[in-house]
Write a protein that holds these residues in place. Structure first.
Motif, PDB file in Angstrom:
ATOM      1  N   TYR A  16     126.991  -7.987  36.138  1.00  0.00           N
ATOM      2  CA  TYR A  16     126.079  -7.043  35.514  1.00  0.00           C
ATOM      3  C   TYR A  16     125.292  -6.248  36.555  1.00  0.00           C
ATOM      4  N   SER A  17     124.710  -5.134  36.075  1.00  0.00           N
ATOM      5  CA  SER A  17     123.710  -4.381  36.820  1.00  0.00           C
ATOM      6  C   SER A  17     122.427  -4.413  36.000  1.00  0.00           C
ATOM      7  N   PHE A  18     121.301  -4.501  36.677  1.00  0.00           N
ATOM      8  CA  PHE A  18     120.033  -4.669  35.971  1.00  0.00           C
ATOM      9  C   PHE A  18     118.956  -3.844  36.650  1.00  0.00           C
ATOM     10  N   THR A  19     118.166  -3.116  35.846  1.00  0.00           N
ATOM     11  CA  THR A  19     117.019  -2.376  36.364  1.00  0.00           C
ATOM     12  C   THR A  19     115.795  -2.689  35.503  1.00  0.00           C
ATOM     13  N   ALA A  20     114.616  -2.676  36.115  1.00  0.00           N
ATOM     14  CA  ALA A  20     113.384  -2.939  35.385  1.00  0.00           C
ATOM     15  C   ALA A  20     112.218  -2.261  36.086  1.00  0.00           C
ATOM     16  N   ASP A  21     111.250  -1.794  35.288  1.00  0.00           N
ATOM     17  CA  ASP A  21     110.050  -1.191  35.864  1.00  0.00           C
ATOM     18  C   ASP A  21     109.169  -2.240  36.537  1.00  0.00           C
ATOM     19  N   LEU A  22     109.120  -3.440  35.921  1.00  0.00           N
ATOM     20  CA  LEU A  22     108.236  -4.477  36.434  1.00  0.00           C
ATOM     21  C   LEU A  22     108.765  -5.860  36.068  1.00  0.00           C
ATOM     22  N   ALA A  23     108.711  -6.776  37.035  1.00  0.00           N
ATOM     23  CA  ALA A  23     109.073  -8.177  36.796  1.00  0.00           C
ATOM     24  C   ALA A  23     107.986  -9.073  37.367  1.00  0.00           C
ATOM     25  N   ARG A  24     107.432  -9.932  36.505  1.00  0.00           N
ATOM     26  CA  ARG A  24     106.435 -10.914  36.950  1.00  0.00           C
ATOM     27  C   ARG A  24     107.121 -12.277  37.034  1.00  0.00           C
ATOM     28  N   VAL A  25     107.064 -12.905  38.199  1.00  0.00           N
ATOM     29  CA  VAL A  25     107.794 -14.152  38.446  1.00  0.00           C
ATOM     30  C   VAL A  25     106.816 -15.221  38.929  1.00  0.00           C
ATOM     31  N   SER A  26     107.000 -16.443  38.418  1.00  0.00           N
ATOM     32  CA  SER A  26     106.077 -17.538  38.749  1.00  0.00           C
ATOM     33  C   SER A  26     106.528 -18.332  39.974  1.00  0.00           C
ATOM     34  N   ILE A  27     107.154 -17.673  40.929  1.00  0.00           N
ATOM     35  CA  ILE A  27     107.622 -18.377  42.126  1.00  0.00           C
ATOM     36  C   ILE A  27     106.434 -18.827  42.975  1.00  0.00           C
ATOM     37  N   ASN A  28     106.441 -20.108  43.366  1.00  0.00           N
ATOM     38  CA  ASN A  28     105.394 -20.646  44.223  1.00  0.00           C
ATOM     39  C   ASN A  28     106.006 -21.527  45.306  1.00  0.00           C
ATOM     40  N   ILE A  29     105.162 -22.178  46.066  1.00  0.00           N
ATOM     41  CA  ILE A  29     105.636 -22.981  47.198  1.00  0.00           C
ATOM     42  C   ILE A  29     106.545 -24.117  46.744  1.00  0.00           C
ATOM     43  N   ASN A  30     106.295 -24.683  45.548  1.00  0.00           N
ATOM     44  CA  ASN A  30     107.139 -25.762  45.032  1.00  0.00           C
ATOM     45  C   ASN A  30     108.558 -25.289  44.752  1.00  0.00           C
ATOM     46  N   ASP A  31     108.708 -24.047  44.281  1.00  0.00           N
ATOM     47  CA  ASP A  31     110.037 -23.500  44.005  1.00  0.00           C
ATOM     48  C   ASP A  31     110.841 -23.329  45.290  1.00  0.00           C
ATOM     49  N   ILE A  32     110.170 -22.970  46.378  1.00  0.00           N
ATOM     50  CA  ILE A  32     110.860 -22.868  47.664  1.00  0.00           C
ATOM     51  C   ILE A  32     111.341 -24.236  48.117  1.00  0.00           C
ATOM     52  N   ILE A  33     110.473 -25.244  47.970  1.00  0.00           N
ATOM     53  CA  ILE A  33     110.847 -26.611  48.340  1.00  0.00           C
ATOM     54  C   ILE A  33     112.029 -27.092  47.504  1.00  0.00           C
ATOM     55  N   ASN A  34     112.058 -26.709  46.211  1.00  0.00           N
ATOM     56  CA  ASN A  34     113.126 -27.121  45.296  1.00  0.00           C
ATOM     57  C   ASN A  34     114.316 -26.171  45.302  1.00  0.00           C
ATOM     58  N   ASN A  35     114.369 -25.282  46.308  1.00  0.00           N
ATOM     59  CA  ASN A  35     115.510 -24.373  46.493  1.00  0.00           C
ATOM     60  C   ASN A  35     115.719 -23.438  45.296  1.00  0.00           C
TER      61      ASN A  35
ATOM     62  N   ILE B 188     112.574 -22.476  38.197  1.00  0.00           N
ATOM     63  CA  ILE B 188     111.403 -21.603  38.182  1.00  0.00           C
ATOM     64  C   ILE B 188     110.852 -21.532  36.758  1.00  0.00           C
ATOM     65  N   ASP B 189     109.535 -21.588  36.611  1.00  0.00           N
ATOM     66  CA  ASP B 189     108.922 -21.682  35.286  1.00  0.00           C
ATOM     67  C   ASP B 189     109.230 -20.482  34.401  1.00  0.00           C
ATOM     68  N   PHE B 190     108.942 -19.264  34.874  1.00  0.00           N
ATOM     69  CA  PHE B 190     109.137 -18.116  33.985  1.00  0.00           C
ATOM     70  C   PHE B 190     109.337 -16.830  34.766  1.00  0.00           C
ATOM     71  N   ILE B 191     109.895 -15.846  34.051  1.00  0.00           N
ATOM     72  CA  ILE B 191     109.931 -14.465  34.512  1.00  0.00           C
ATOM     73  C   ILE B 191     109.662 -13.582  33.302  1.00  0.00           C
ATOM     74  N   LYS B 192     108.768 -12.605  33.469  1.00  0.00           N
ATOM     75  CA  LYS B 192     108.421 -11.667  32.406  1.00  0.00           C
ATOM     76  C   LYS B 192     108.750 -10.262  32.881  1.00  0.00           C
ATOM     77  N   ILE B 193     109.529  -9.535  32.071  1.00  0.00           N
ATOM     78  CA  ILE B 193     110.093  -8.268  32.513  1.00  0.00           C
ATOM     79  C   ILE B 193     109.712  -7.157  31.541  1.00  0.00           C
ATOM     80  N   GLU B 194     109.359  -5.986  32.086  1.00  0.00           N
ATOM     81  CA  GLU B 194     108.960  -4.833  31.286  1.00  0.00           C
ATOM     82  C   GLU B 194     109.931  -3.675  31.500  1.00  0.00           C
ATOM     83  N   ASN B 195     110.350  -3.047  30.374  1.00  0.00           N
ATOM     84  CA  ASN B 195     111.148  -1.816  30.403  1.00  0.00           C
ATOM     85  C   ASN B 195     112.400  -1.975  31.274  1.00  0.00           C
TER      86      ASN B 195
END
Length: 202
Positions: free
Chosen positions: A85-104, A108-115
């Motif tokens: 697929y190809s995907f475009t979005a005006d805005l993406a809010r992602v809950s990435i934190n230090i724990n997600d990096i440790i867990n590779n 990841i808890d959530f992603i919220k995407i607009e338009n």
């Protein structure tokens, strides 16, 4: 006496060097946590290559990023390319934190995407039963590759050839192993097999 003064000077110098080194290392680590978006924007190519290696994508681009490894990130003007697929979005809010990096980046808890718009490269709308029960099925298996527990999209278009579906709001939730178990959608309309349709919710 001069030797004692010299020894004292060397001792104080080493002691201060250690303190300065510890202070600098602490300040650098703190800046990585609190000013992560500054480094991501400054080293955009390196950041994109790192994300590509973790998310199994062909390419990724964005205008700029806000946020840090404590509060998460807001990514503006996102463009993603994968084999499916190809995907475009005006805005993406992602809950990435230090724990997600440790867990590779595996849970990841959530992603919220607009338009956003999702252009599917393969046939994900199964029309094999259209003549039997007038049903059209959408294969959501592609979403199982995404490492997010909750995916929320506002003003979302899915385009697959001549088929198109628009969602005012779509939310997908998954178990930790990323099998889709819950889907909510509101204000849906579009065109499938040249037939326009509209519904309030799923």
């Amino acid at each position: 006496c001069k030797l004692n003064y010299f020894s004292l000077f060397v001792f104080m110098f080493k002691k201060n060097i250690y303190r300065v080194a510890i202070l600098l290392i602490t300040a650098f680590i703190a800046s990585l946590l609190l000013l992560t978006s500054f480094y991501l924007n400054l080293f955009k190519n390196e950041s994109s290559n790192f994300l590509l290696s973790k998310l199994n994508l062909v390419s990724i681009d964005y205008k700029y990023i806000q946020g840090n490894l404590i509060t998460g990130f807001s990514i503006h003007d996102v463009a993603i390319e994968s084999q499916k697929y190809s995907f475009t979005a005006d805005l993406a809010r992602v809950s990435i934190n230090i724990n997600d990096i440790i867990n590779n980046f595996e849970d990841i808890d959530f992603i919220k995407i607009e338009n956003s718009k999702l252009f599917l490269k393969d046939q994900y709308f199964d029309t094999s039963n259209i003549e039997i029960d007038n049903s059209v099925y959408f294969d959501v298996d592609m979403f199982s590759e995404l490492p997010f527990r909750d995916i929320s999209l506002n003003n979302f278009d899915i385009i697959n050839g001549d088929n198109e579906i628009y969602f005012k709001h779509l939310k997908l939730s998954s178990y930790p192993d990323h099998l889709i178990y819950n889907l909510q959608a509101y204000t849906i309309n579009g065109n499938l097999l040249n037939y326009p349709f509209s519904m309030n919710d799923i």
